[in-house]
Design a protein around this motif. Structure first.
Motif, short mmCIF file in Angstrom:
data_model
loop_
_atom_site.label_atom_id
_atom_site.label_comp_id
_atom_site.label_asym_id
_atom_site.label_seq_id
_atom_site.Cartn_x
_atom_site.Cartn_y
_atom_site.Cartn_z
N ALA A 490 0.84 -1.21 0.00
CA ALA A 490 0.00 0.00 0.00
C ALA A 490 0.87 1.25 0.00
O ALA A 490 0.57 2.23 -0.71
N LEU A 491 1.96 1.25 0.77
CA LEU A 491 2.81 2.42 0.87
C LEU A 491 3.48 2.73 -0.48
O LEU A 491 3.40 3.86 -0.97
N LEU A 492 4.13 1.72 -1.06
CA LEU A 492 4.80 1.96 -2.34
C LEU A 492 3.80 2.24 -3.45
O LEU A 492 4.09 2.99 -4.39
N GLY A 493 2.60 1.66 -3.33
CA GLY A 493 1.55 1.97 -4.30
C GLY A 493 1.15 3.43 -4.24
O GLY A 493 0.92 4.07 -5.27
N ALA A 494 1.06 3.98 -3.03
CA ALA A 494 0.72 5.41 -2.87
C ALA A 494 1.81 6.29 -3.46
O ALA A 494 1.53 7.27 -4.15
N TRP A 495 3.06 5.95 -3.18
CA TRP A 495 4.17 6.71 -3.76
C TRP A 495 4.16 6.63 -5.28
O TRP A 495 4.41 7.60 -5.97
N ARG A 496 3.88 5.44 -5.77
CA ARG A 496 3.85 5.23 -7.22
C ARG A 496 2.76 6.09 -7.86
O ARG A 496 2.99 6.73 -8.90
N GLU A 497 1.59 6.12 -7.25
CA GLU A 497 0.47 6.89 -7.79
C GLU A 497 0.78 8.38 -7.82
O GLU A 497 0.40 9.10 -8.74
N ARG A 498 1.53 8.87 -6.82
CA ARG A 498 1.84 10.30 -6.76
C ARG A 498 3.15 10.63 -7.49
O ARG A 498 3.58 11.80 -7.47
N GLY A 499 3.77 9.66 -8.09
CA GLY A 499 5.01 9.91 -8.81
C GLY A 499 6.19 10.19 -7.91
O GLY A 499 7.14 10.88 -8.32
N GLU A 500 6.18 9.66 -6.69
CA GLU A 500 7.25 9.93 -5.73
C GLU A 500 8.33 8.85 -5.74
O GLU A 500 9.27 8.90 -4.95
#
Length: 589
Positions: A490-500
């Motif tokens: 979930a954490l890396l997915g959130a970063w991925r979605e925001r381009g971080e």
């Protein structure tokens, strides 16, 4: 990393396995430095916190074993790590487990390592002065981390709490991934035809009981996950192994009654050999005399790049020949003999007219040599471990051409090294052979492939030679790949979605052509780089997901080897302490 003006005076470590535990231990060591200022809180976040983390948790079945001996693991840096912080503790895994009756050269259950990790963390709590460093544990998952690249971070937990921290370290191992295209096809076929498909996963997350009662199950992979599957599947089936000196394996398997017949193979057909039984003391590491450190550096600066087959493989065989001749093993000090021993099915998984018999004979010979132990076998084992380190150094230095990395290093060499240097304990090899003798395991040989027979409603399995075998289950016996787009975190997915975060790439010295990897791109060694090039310097990553920047990131640390895990742990701990204002920028470097 410059401290923010609005100090939270807290940092967070996500992951409480070996890497996360080591970072906390190093923070405790830093907190006793005269340069330490004020009080700092460290939040340690992991659903398995205090139990060893996901892979090593101490409540797992004792049937899962480590593939390194107890004397090869420590959580405390020694002089070989060249650290700047003190290391008053010296208790290794062997020291800790001596009270349980385990010898330094024994292979402990993974649960025992989990008990050691829990002990190290408990000791860190005892050593920490709460007025200087307070450790707070959170048995939850970190589902997101937000914040400005150079400012405080907000860590959202799965239980709804939100923690503020000056900086966050992610100490991660292999993460669950979405199924790849081929695996998804196999999973879809299972839905259509009432079959069983178990994809790549941590062995603790695999439902082996789902395979019970099936007629035949294809097992893709012949490495450590395969051996783990043997232990777990026979355990959940209620079978047991008994000593039998009349059997070639030395064991007899008494079935529980619902075991499927296992059809086992891989691309190379190379079953991992058991590690030698070395008795009471480990031998000294082999020091290369041909592919030396100086030769590695000489190769690494070649402007045209290095081709492994042309430039390095001859040096490896020369190293083996020299070592064997010096110890009097002249019959093996020949390239043809070495090729036959190291690559029984050819360098890239060729053909075998009798795949089951040939694979069984390779494993039987490996078991004989490992249990005697055969001096020549032990010598080859030691030389190959040393050569693997040198090849990894060449890869880390970007010495190889991109084509050579794809064709040679990733194509077959990593697997060949691992089949010798990363094999299972002798017990597991005995158990595999005992299943063969019981008629419950058959090898397909190299170039194993699984198709879907829609008419029969079964998986159609075949190798380089031999007839197609119909199976009603597939177990992919390997870990999930390092693949940022496929991570289900979930954490890396959130970063991925925001381009971080973005995927990393690797460039060879020769062509400078870049090759994308599934690893996460970081600035230097630790700070993830966003899709727009922004460096998130308050987030620090160590472990498997950043394996391109941190190649060879082992899951444990061996004493006396300058272990990367412990060196990275200290570097990250110091950066966390600086971000939290407990150390000045120019202190404890």
């Amino acid at each position: 990393m410059s401290p923010a003006s609005d100090h939270v005076r807290a940092v967070a470590v996500i992951g409480a396995g070996p890497r996360g535990t080591a970072i906390v231990e190093r923070l405790v060591a830093a907190s006793h430095s005269p340069a330490w200022q004020g009080a700092l809180t460290v939040h340690l976040i992991d659903p398995q916190v205090g139990r060893g983390g996901a892979v090593w948790r101490h409540d797992q079945p004792e049937v899962l074993l480590m593939n390194t001996t107890t004397c090869q693991t420590t959580m405390y840096p020694d002089a070989s790590c060249h650290g700047v912080l003190p290391s008053p503790r010296t208790v290794t895994l062997a020291d800790h487990l001596a009270g349980e009756g385990l010898a330094p050269t024994d292979f402990a259950p993974r649960a025992a390592h989990g008990r050691y990790l829990a002990h190290v963390l408990a000791t860190a709590h005892e050593d920490a002065d709460p007025a200087r460093l307070r450790i707070v544990e959170h048995a939850a998952e970190a589902v997101d981390v937000t914040g400005e690249p150079d400012g405080p971070q907000r860590v959202r937990l799965s239980d709804g709490r939100v923690l503020r921290a000056d900086a966050v370290a992610l100490a991660l191992g292999h993460l669950p991934t979405a199924l790849g295209p081929r695996s998804q096809q196999l999973a879809d076929a299972a839905e259509r035809h009432d079959l069983v498909h178990l994809g790549p996963a941590n062995p603790l997350e695999v439902d082996y009981a789902a395979l019970l009662g099936r007629e035949r199950v294809a097992v893709q992979g012949m490495g450590l996950n395969f051996y783990d599957a043997i232990g777990m599947l026979t355990s959940v089936a209620g079978g047991r192994f008994e000593p039998d000196p009349t059997a070639p394996s030395g064991l007899r398997y008494l079935p529980g009654g619902q075991e499927p017949r296992l059809v086992v193979g891989s691309r190379s057909g190379m079953v991992y050999r058991p590690k030698p039984d070395l008795g009471a003391q480990m031998p000294e590491p082999y020091l290369p005399e041909v592919l030396t450190g100086e030769r590695v550096l000489e190769l690494a600066v070649r402007s045209a790049g290095v081709d492994h087959e042309h430039d390095v493989m001859p040096l490896m065989f020369a190293e083996l020949r020299r070592a064997l001749r010096r110890e009097g093993h002249h019959e093996l000090a020949d390239d043809a003999a070495l090729h036959a021993l190291l690559f029984p099915f050819g360098r890239r998984g060729g053909e075998s007219p009798h795949p089951h018999r040939s694979t069984r004979e390779v494993l039987q010979e490996a078991l004989r040599a490992a249990t005697e132990p055969d001096p020549a076998w032990v010598l080859i084992y030691r030389v190959l471990i040393a050569l693997r380190i040198q090849v990894n150094r060449l890869t880390d230095l970007g010495a190889y051409t991109t084509d050579s990395v794809r064709r040679d290093i990733d194509g077959h060499l990593r697997n060949a090294f691992a089949s010798w240097a990363s094999g299972p304990p002798v017990l597991r090899a005995r158990q595999v052979l005992a299943l063969c003798e019981a008629g419950l395991l058959e090898f397909t040989g190299p170039r194993m492939h699984v198709d879907i027979d829609e008419e029969a409603g079964r998986y159609a399995v075949h190798g380089a030679e031999g007839e197609t075998v119909l199976c009603d289950g597939v177990l992919e016996a390997h870990l999930p790949p390092v693949d940022l787009p496929a991570y289900r975190s979930a954490l890396l997915g959130a970063w991925r979605e925001r381009g971080e975060v973005q995927k990393d790439s690797w460039a060879s010295r020769g062509t400078r052509r870049r090759m994308l990897t599934g690893s996460i791109a970081v600035d230097g060694l630790y700070a993830p780089v966003g899709a727009d090039g922004t460096v998130h310097e308050r987030r620090l990553m160590v472990g498997v997901p950043v394996s391109t920047a941190q190649p060879g990131s082992a899951i444990t640390a061996e004493p006396g080897t300058g272990a990367q895990l412990l060196r990275h742990a200290e570097a990250v701990a110091l950066r966390l302490a600086r971000a939290g204002g407990a150390l000045e920028e120019d202190m404890a470097r």
